[in-house]
Enzyme design. Structure first.
Site, mmCIF file in Angstrom:
data_model
loop_
_atom_site.group_PDB
_atom_site.id
_atom_site.type_symbol
_atom_site.label_atom_id
_atom_site.label_comp_id
_atom_site.label_asym_id
_atom_site.label_seq_id
_atom_site.Cartn_x
_atom_site.Cartn_y
_atom_site.Cartn_z
ATOM 1 N N GLU A 1 -4.037 -15.029 -0.370
ATOM 2 C CA GLU A 1 -4.751 -14.083 0.119
ATOM 3 C C GLU A 1 -4.209 -12.503 -0.232
ATOM 4 O O GLU A 1 -3.817 -11.912 0.646
ATOM 5 C CB GLU A 1 -5.214 -14.155 1.494
ATOM 6 C CG GLU A 1 -3.895 -14.608 2.255
ATOM 7 C CD GLU A 1 -4.054 -14.976 3.798
ATOM 8 O OE1 GLU A 1 -5.102 -15.547 4.012
ATOM 9 O OE2 GLU A 1 -3.328 -14.611 4.477
ATOM 10 N N CYS B 1 -2.103 18.785 11.291
ATOM 11 C CA CYS B 1 -0.876 19.172 12.139
ATOM 12 C C CYS B 1 -0.050 18.365 12.527
ATOM 13 O O CYS B 1 0.480 17.971 13.708
ATOM 14 C CB CYS B 1 -1.475 20.082 13.251
ATOM 15 S SG CYS B 1 -2.285 21.561 12.811
ATOM 16 N N TYR C 1 5.043 4.716 6.320
ATOM 17 C CA TYR C 1 6.231 3.826 5.888
ATOM 18 C C TYR C 1 7.145 4.595 5.020
ATOM 19 O O TYR C 1 8.171 3.840 4.246
ATOM 20 C CB TYR C 1 5.740 2.574 4.848
ATOM 21 C CG TYR C 1 4.454 1.770 5.455
ATOM 22 C CD1 TYR C 1 4.898 0.971 6.396
ATOM 23 C CD2 TYR C 1 3.549 1.610 4.680
ATOM 24 C CE1 TYR C 1 3.833 0.170 7.096
ATOM 25 C CE2 TYR C 1 2.492 0.781 5.090
ATOM 26 C CZ TYR C 1 2.532 0.075 6.467
ATOM 27 O OH TYR C 1 1.636 -0.815 7.020
ATOM 28 N N GLY D 1 -3.935 -8.911 -1.498
ATOM 29 C CA GLY D 1 -4.531 -7.648 -1.355
ATOM 30 C C GLY D 1 -4.073 -6.389 -2.149
ATOM 31 O O GLY D 1 -4.637 -6.358 -3.311
ATOM 32 N N ARG D 2 -2.891 -6.149 -2.119
ATOM 33 C CA ARG D 2 -2.310 -5.028 -2.487
ATOM 34 C C ARG D 2 -2.235 -5.231 -4.130
ATOM 35 O O ARG D 2 -2.153 -4.601 -5.141
ATOM 36 C CB ARG D 2 -0.917 -4.791 -2.326
ATOM 37 C CG ARG D 2 0.122 -3.839 -2.712
ATOM 38 C CD ARG D 2 1.630 -3.708 -2.231
ATOM 39 N NE ARG D 2 1.542 -3.926 -0.821
ATOM 40 C CZ ARG D 2 1.478 -3.111 0.284
ATOM 41 N NH1 ARG D 2 1.266 -1.932 -0.067
ATOM 42 N NH2 ARG D 2 1.599 -3.767 1.435
HETATM 43 C C1 PLP Z 1 -2.721 -7.850 5.248
HETATM 44 C C2 PLP Z 1 -2.883 -9.095 5.046
HETATM 45 C C3 PLP Z 1 -2.802 -9.763 3.675
HETATM 46 C C4 PLP Z 1 -2.616 -8.822 2.351
HETATM 47 O O1 PLP Z 1 -1.429 -8.277 2.293
HETATM 48 P P1 PLP Z 1 -0.989 -7.894 0.771
HETATM 49 O O2 PLP Z 1 0.503 -7.436 0.968
HETATM 50 O O3 PLP Z 1 -1.970 -6.817 0.573
HETATM 51 O O4 PLP Z 1 -1.081 -8.762 -0.049
HETATM 52 C C5 PLP Z 1 -3.124 -11.223 3.593
HETATM 53 N N1 PLP Z 1 -3.269 -11.991 4.449
HETATM 54 C C6 PLP Z 1 -2.902 -11.341 5.735
HETATM 55 C C7 PLP Z 1 -3.291 -12.353 6.963
HETATM 56 C C8 PLP Z 1 -2.866 -10.034 6.288
HETATM 57 O O5 PLP Z 1 -3.020 -9.606 7.359
#
Ligand code: PLP
Length: 419
Positions: A271, A340, A313, A273-274
Site C-alpha cells: 500500500e 503567521c 518534518y 503512497g509516496r
Molecule cells: C500512510 C500510509 C501508507 C502510505 O505510506 P507511504 O509512506 O506514503 O507509502 C500506507 N499504509 C498505511 C496504513 C498508511 O497509514
C-alpha cells in the site's frame, strides 16, 4: 531531487502559459510519470503469483488520480470515511479496498461493511468484538515492538499507536477463527519514506515467519501478506533512488521459498503512497516579495497550507526557478509563505538563483502528502490541483478554495442548547 527529465521537458516550456491561464499557486501532477511508476511496480513483482498494490489514498486523494490507479489495476487503502466514499464512487468494491484505520469507530465499521464490504484490516484485538458483523476474511495490523526500529514519520514501533502486539497476535487469529472467520491476511506498516530497500525485505521476512508460526499454531492459511507502504523517494539531489528491483527480487525469492516449504504462495499486497505519486507532482508558486533584513526572504504566493512537510518534518523539497535553471547568479535565501508562523518556510538558507518578483518557483516532489496535508490555519486557503495529461493538455482536477468555502461551516442559524 530534480523532477524526471520527461516531466521537466513537458512542463517547463509551457509553465508560463499554464501559470497565466490558471493563476498561481497550484500543484500539478504528471499522468505519464504516475502510470510509468505503476507499471514499473507491477513488473518488478511479476514473479509473485498474485501481487496487488492498494494505493494509499491519503497520499493524493483526488478522484482523477484514483481513476488512473484503478485503470492500472490497483486497489485502494483507505483510513477514513471520505476516502472510502471516494474509492466507491470510482466503482471499487470488496477486495479492491483495504480499510486500515486506527481507533476505529462503529460508524466507520458500519460504512466499511456496506456496499459489498472491503478487506478489514483490524488495528486491535479488541475490535474483533466491536465489528458489527464478523466478516469471512480478516487481517490484523502487526506491531513488532522493540524488535524493529521505525523512523521519524511513523515513530519507533514500541511507541507507535498502531497494530496488535507480539503477545496478542497469535491469540487475535485464534479468536477470529473461533468466531467463524475463514480467510486471513496479515499486515504491517513500520516506516515511511525509507530509502533503504533492505528494510522492506526484512519486513516481508518478518511477516512470512510470523504467518508460518500462526499457520502451524492454529492450522490456518494466509491468503495474503501486506507489507504496507513506506518506500522512500529521493527528495534531496544527493539521495540515491529506491532500489525497487533489488527489493522485489529478494522478496520474490522469500515467497518462492515459502511456497517450497508450505506448498502454496500467499498473495503479496503493498500500500504505497509516496513512491507512486510523490515525484510526479510539483507545487508551482510565484515570487511576490523580496525582503532584506538579517536574512534575505523570498516571499511566494503559496504558504504551508499547500505543503506542510517542510514545517512538519523539516523536510527538504528541491526548488527550481523557471528560466534560471543553470548558470544564473546565486544567493542564499529563505523561501517563505504568508502564514503567521515562523516555520512557514519552503526552504531555509538555501542557495538558489537570484529571484526577482514575478519569477516562477517549482517546488518539487509534492505529489504525495502535499496538497492532501493542507489545512486552513490562519484563514489560509488550499490551492488548486492540475494534471498534465499524457496528450500534453492540462486539466484542473480541483479548484482553489475560496473565502466562501472557508466561511461555509460557520453557524448562522441559531443553534443553542439551553441548560
Ligand atoms: C500512510 C500510509 C501508507 C502510505 O505510506 P507511504 O509512506 O506514503 O507509502 C500506507 N499504509 C498505511 C496504513 C498508511 O497509514
Amino acid at each position: 531531487m530534480p523532477i524526471s527529465a520527461t516531466f521537466q521537458r513537458a512542463l517547463y516550456p509551457q509553465l508560463d502559459t499554464i501559470a497565466s491561464h490558471f493563476g498561481t499557486p497550484f500543484h500539478i501532477y504528471d499522468e505519464a510519470g504516475i502510470r510509468q511508476t505503476c507499471r514499473g511496480l507491477k513488473k518488478a513483482f511479476a514473479g509473485i503469483e498474485e501481487f496487488k498494490e492498494y494505493f494509499a489514498v491519503k497520499a493524493l486523494p483526488n478522484p482523477s488520480i484514483l481513476q488512473i490507479m484503478r485503470e492500472e489495476g490497483f486497489g485502494f487503502d483507505c483510513s477514513s470515511v471520505t476516502e472510502l466514499v471516494m474509492s466507491r464512487e470510482l466503482g471499487a468494491r470488496g477486495q479492491d479496498i483495504m480499510y486500515t484505520s486506527n481507533n476505529t469507530s462503529s460508524r466507520e465499521f458500519h460504512l466499511a461493511q456496506e456496499q459489498g464490504g472491503c478487506i478489514l484490516n483490524l488495528d486491535d484485538i479488541a475490535l474483533l468484538d466491536k465489528v458489527p458483523q464478523l466478516p469471512r476474511q480478516i487481517c490484523f495490523r502487526y506491531n513488532p515492538g522493540n524488535s524493529r526500529r521505525g523512523n521519524e514519520i511513523i515513530g519507533t514501533p514500541e511507541e507507535a499507536k498502531y497494530g496488535v502486539s507480539r503477545d496478542q497476535i497469535v491469540d487475535a487469529y485464534r479468536r477470529a477463527k473461533k468466531g467463524g472467520v475463514e480467510r486471513f491476511g496479515i499486515h504491517t506498516m513500520l516506516a515511511s519514506n525509507e530509502l533503504n530497500y533492505t528494510y522492506m525485505v526484512q519486513t516481508s521476512h518478518m511477516l512470512l515467519n510470523l504467518a508460518e508460526e500462526i499457520e502451524e499454531a492454529l492450522g490456518l492459511r494466509f491468503d495474503f501478506i501486506n507489507i504496507g507502504g513506506g518506500l522512500g523517494i529521493p527528495y534531496r539531489p544527493e539521495d540515491a533512488p529506491f532500489d525497487l528491483k533489488s527489493m522485489a527480487a529478494e522478496i520474490t525469492s522469500q515467497f518462492l521459498e515459502y511456497k517450497q516449504r508450505r506448498g502454496y504462495m500467499p498473495a503479496l499486497y503493498m500500500e504505497s503512497g509516496r513512491y507512486m505519486t510523490g515525484p510526479h507532482g510539483v507545487l508551482v508558486t510565484r515570487a511576490i516579495n523580496r525582503k532584506e533584513i538579517y536574512r534575505t526572504y523570498i516571499g511566494v504566493d503559496a504558504c504551508m497550507t499547500a505543503l506542510m512537510r517542510p514545517a512538519m518534518y523539516g523536510a527538504y523539497h528541491h526548488i527550481d526557478v523557471l528560466g534560471k535553471e543553470s548558470g544564473a547568479p546565486q544567493e542564499v535565501v529563505d523561501v517563505v509563505g504568508s502564514l503567521c508562523e515562523n516555520n512557514d518556510k519552503f526552504a531555509i538558507q538555501r542557495q538558489l538563483p537570484v529571484i526577482d518578483d514575478g519569477d516562477i518557483l517549482i517546488i518539487q516532489d509534492t505529489g504525495a502528502h502535499g496538497h492532501a496535508m493542507g489545512f486552513n490555519y490562519n484563514g489560509k486557503l488550499r490551492p488548486q490541483e492540475l494534471i498534465l495529461r499524457e496528450n500534453g493538455s492540462v486539466e484542473m482536477i480541483r479548484r482553489a478554495e475560496t473565502e466562501d468555502d472557508y466561511f461555509r461551516t460557520l453557524q448562522f442559524d441559531r443553534n443553542v442548547l439551553e441548560l
